[in-house]
Enzyme design. Structure first.
Site, PDB file in Angstrom:
ATOM      1  N   TRP A   1    -102.609   8.856 -53.492  1.00 48.68           N
ATOM      2  CA  TRP A   1    -102.603   7.653 -53.607  1.00 48.68           C
ATOM      3  C   TRP A   1    -102.746   6.877 -52.518  1.00 48.68           C
ATOM      4  O   TRP A   1    -103.011   6.029 -52.048  1.00 48.68           O
ATOM      5  CB  TRP A   1    -103.227   6.630 -55.115  1.00 48.68           C
ATOM      6  CG  TRP A   1    -104.206   7.617 -55.519  1.00 48.68           C
ATOM      7  CD1 TRP A   1    -103.611   8.468 -56.597  1.00 48.68           C
ATOM      8  CD2 TRP A   1    -105.300   8.324 -55.505  1.00 48.68           C
ATOM      9  NE1 TRP A   1    -105.251   8.898 -57.000  1.00 48.68           N
ATOM     10  CE2 TRP A   1    -106.138   7.938 -56.731  1.00 48.68           C
ATOM     11  CE3 TRP A   1    -105.770   7.017 -54.342  1.00 48.68           C
ATOM     12  CZ2 TRP A   1    -107.792   9.088 -56.470  1.00 48.68           C
ATOM     13  CZ3 TRP A   1    -107.867   7.004 -54.721  1.00 48.68           C
ATOM     14  CH2 TRP A   1    -108.111   7.902 -56.100  1.00 48.68           C
TER      15      TRP A   1
ATOM     16  N   ASP B   1     -98.888  -0.667 -56.493  1.00 45.14           N
ATOM     17  CA  ASP B   1    -100.266   0.023 -56.731  1.00 45.14           C
ATOM     18  C   ASP B   1     -99.943   1.042 -57.740  1.00 45.14           C
ATOM     19  O   ASP B   1     -99.114   1.947 -58.355  1.00 45.14           O
ATOM     20  CB  ASP B   1    -101.305   1.359 -56.090  1.00 45.14           C
ATOM     21  CG  ASP B   1    -102.262   1.717 -56.483  1.00 45.14           C
ATOM     22  OD1 ASP B   1    -102.141   1.690 -57.912  1.00 45.14           O
ATOM     23  OD2 ASP B   1    -102.833   2.768 -55.781  1.00 45.14           O
TER      24      ASP B   1
ATOM     25  N   LYS C   1    -108.362   3.108 -66.359  1.00 46.03           N
ATOM     26  CA  LYS C   1    -107.201   3.487 -67.115  1.00 46.03           C
ATOM     27  C   LYS C   1    -106.986   3.483 -68.050  1.00 46.03           C
ATOM     28  O   LYS C   1    -107.346   3.752 -68.646  1.00 46.03           O
ATOM     29  CB  LYS C   1    -106.582   4.136 -65.985  1.00 46.03           C
ATOM     30  CG  LYS C   1    -106.008   5.093 -64.883  1.00 46.03           C
ATOM     31  CD  LYS C   1    -107.039   4.226 -63.398  1.00 46.03           C
ATOM     32  CE  LYS C   1    -107.486   6.064 -62.434  1.00 46.03           C
ATOM     33  NZ  LYS C   1    -107.156   5.705 -60.929  1.00 46.03           N
TER      34      LYS C   1
HETATM   35  C1  LIG Z   1    -107.563   5.702 -60.188  1.00 42.93           C
HETATM   36  C2  LIG Z   1    -106.636   5.558 -58.633  1.00 42.93           C
HETATM   37  C3  LIG Z   1    -106.918   4.586 -57.663  1.00 42.93           C
HETATM   38  C4  LIG Z   1    -108.794   4.415 -56.907  1.00 42.93           C
HETATM   39  O1  LIG Z   1    -109.261   3.318 -58.140  1.00 42.93           O
HETATM   40  P1  LIG Z   1    -110.571   3.035 -57.436  1.00 42.93           P
HETATM   41  O2  LIG Z   1    -110.565   2.034 -58.952  1.00 42.93           O
HETATM   42  O3  LIG Z   1    -111.532   4.156 -57.790  1.00 42.93           O
HETATM   43  O4  LIG Z   1    -111.205   2.129 -56.325  1.00 42.93           O
HETATM   44  C5  LIG Z   1    -106.133   4.354 -56.594  1.00 42.93           C
HETATM   45  N1  LIG Z   1    -105.001   4.232 -56.917  1.00 42.93           N
HETATM   46  C6  LIG Z   1    -104.084   5.458 -58.164  1.00 42.93           C
HETATM   47  C7  LIG Z   1    -102.605   5.548 -58.239  1.00 42.93           C
HETATM   48  C8  LIG Z   1    -105.552   5.234 -59.087  1.00 42.93           C
HETATM   49  O5  LIG Z   1    -104.432   6.265 -60.509  1.00 42.93           O
END
Ligand SMILES: *Cc1c(COP(=O)(O)O)cnc(C)c1O
Length: 364
Positions: free
Chosen positions: A106, A176, A200
């Site tokens: 990610w 993030d 999540k």
């Molecule tokens: C799930 C996830 C994403 C993807 O997010 P979207 O909502 O599909 O754009 C990005 N970064 C992390 C750390 C994730 O767990």
């Protein structure tokens, strides 16, 4: 739930299991919210009823995370991947440079997207360690004049989590935190921006949470879409355009559920118990293997490998028979991955541990 409803133990990485009381409440209120004769889905986002839902959702989140007053909470759309563009569009001036820490899948997505908008300096990378740890800050090579430093505080696929917050001085820290926000208390004051897709630990897909320090508002580039300009959305209370109303409502129910659980300190204790049970089983005999450095092992996403890839299918098939689903590892990694977010009870983890033991007895 009706008598026919059969729920499984859902280990999906996201969209992920939601707390059952939240789903039951949404079901009970679906057709007729509080005697209004309509669903939350059917309400004007500017009406008094939805406004009250949005305000309570925001207030509960502020309480849960102890968000300081000088931070705005934004409820946006586009997911975490949209934020990978929205962050530079808001914080990186043309010709500027941003520092990124490469901790895996990610983080790399964030880096690639940011490169469309300016210069990216990868200040540290865990590549040499096959992404099994968080690079210590002493080894970073930050640029002299970064507009911000970006970190991915839980790598959902690699199963690597940060249990410390880097000190970036006056340079805003951007995180993030999609896959572990609200899993434990967090010192928001150490960050400039925190973002997370909802699917999540927060609610259904389609909603993105952004926490942004007020002094970072108003720096967006001219070409930044207005709906993604933090200052515009902060001023409009996230209602510059129609927000993801039903997602906000479900996030609000999830926050109420979290508060009823005792808040983030209590959910952290539960999450530690779940993760400890699973890692103890992985480490017990050497049959299963998790490559992540112990101090950096994620409490939310636990990848593990069987001694032989040919055992993967029988493991998954037997798990499914026991109502343990969505255990297949990400295609980039293989093996197994079980995501044990807030909504996964300890009982689900113990059911998985029991199956792991039985499978080892059969194949070990
Ligand atoms: C799930 C996830 C994403 C993807 O997010 P979207 O909502 O599909 O754009 C990005 N970064 C992390 C750390 C994730 O767990």
């Amino acid at each position: 739930m009706t008598a026919m409803t059969r729920r499984v133990w859902n280990f999906s990485a996201g969209p992920a299991a939601m707390p059952e009381p939240v789903l039951q409440r949404a079901q009970a209120e679906l057709l007729d919210w509080h005697g209004r004769g309509m669903s939350v889905m059917e309400m004007s986002h500017r009406g008094a009823d939805f406004t009250s839902i949005a305000h309570k959702t925001e207030a509960d989140l502020r309480t849960l995370l102890a968000v300081p007053a000088q931070y705005k909470l934004l409820f946006l759309q586009g997911g975490a991947l949209a934020q990978n563009a929205i962050v530079p569009l808001n914080l990186l001036p043309a010709g500027g440079v941003a520092d990124y820490v490469d901790t895996g899948h990610w983080a790399q997505k964030s880096i690639a997207e940011a490169r469309k908008y300016g210069e990216v300096n990868v200040a540290a990378s865990a590549a040499d360690a096959q992404y099994t740890c968080v690079p210590a800050q002493a080894d970073w090579r930050p640029s002299a004049s970064a507009s911000y430093v970006h970190v991915t505080t839980n790598e959902t696929i690699g199963g690597v989590e940060w249990f410390w917050i880097p000190d970036t001085g006056a340079t805003p820290l951007v995180a993030d935190a999609s896959s572990h926000l609200l899993s434990r208390p967090l010192d928001v004051s150490r960050f400039g921006v925190i973002y997370a897709g909802a699917q999540k630990n927060i609610g259904p897909a389609g909603l993105t949470l952004v926490i942004v320090r007020e002094d970072l508002l108003g720096r967006a580039r001219r070409e930044c879409p207005s709906v993604f300009d933090y200052a515009v959305q902060a001023k409009a209370g996230s209602m510059y355009n129609t927000p993801a109303t039903f997602g906000i409502y479900l996030a609000g129910l999830t926050f109420e559920w979290l508060i009823a659980q005792g808040g983030l300190a209590a959910i952290e204790r539960a999450n530690i118990a779940k993760a400890d049970a699973l890692y103890a089983e992985i480490d017990r005999s050497g049959f299963y293997r998790n490559p992540v450095r112990r101090s950096d092992r994620s409490r939310m996403n636990v990848p593990f490998f069987l001694p032989d890839d040919r055992l993967n299918e029988p493991f998954l098939a037997g798990a499914a028979q026991r109502g343990l689903v969505q255990l297949k590892g990400h295609r980039a990694v293989g093996g197994m991955r079980d995501s044990i977010y807030n909504a996964m009870p300890l009982a689900g983890v113990l059911a998985l541990v029991e199956w792991m033991r039985e499978f080892e007895r059969q194949h070990g």
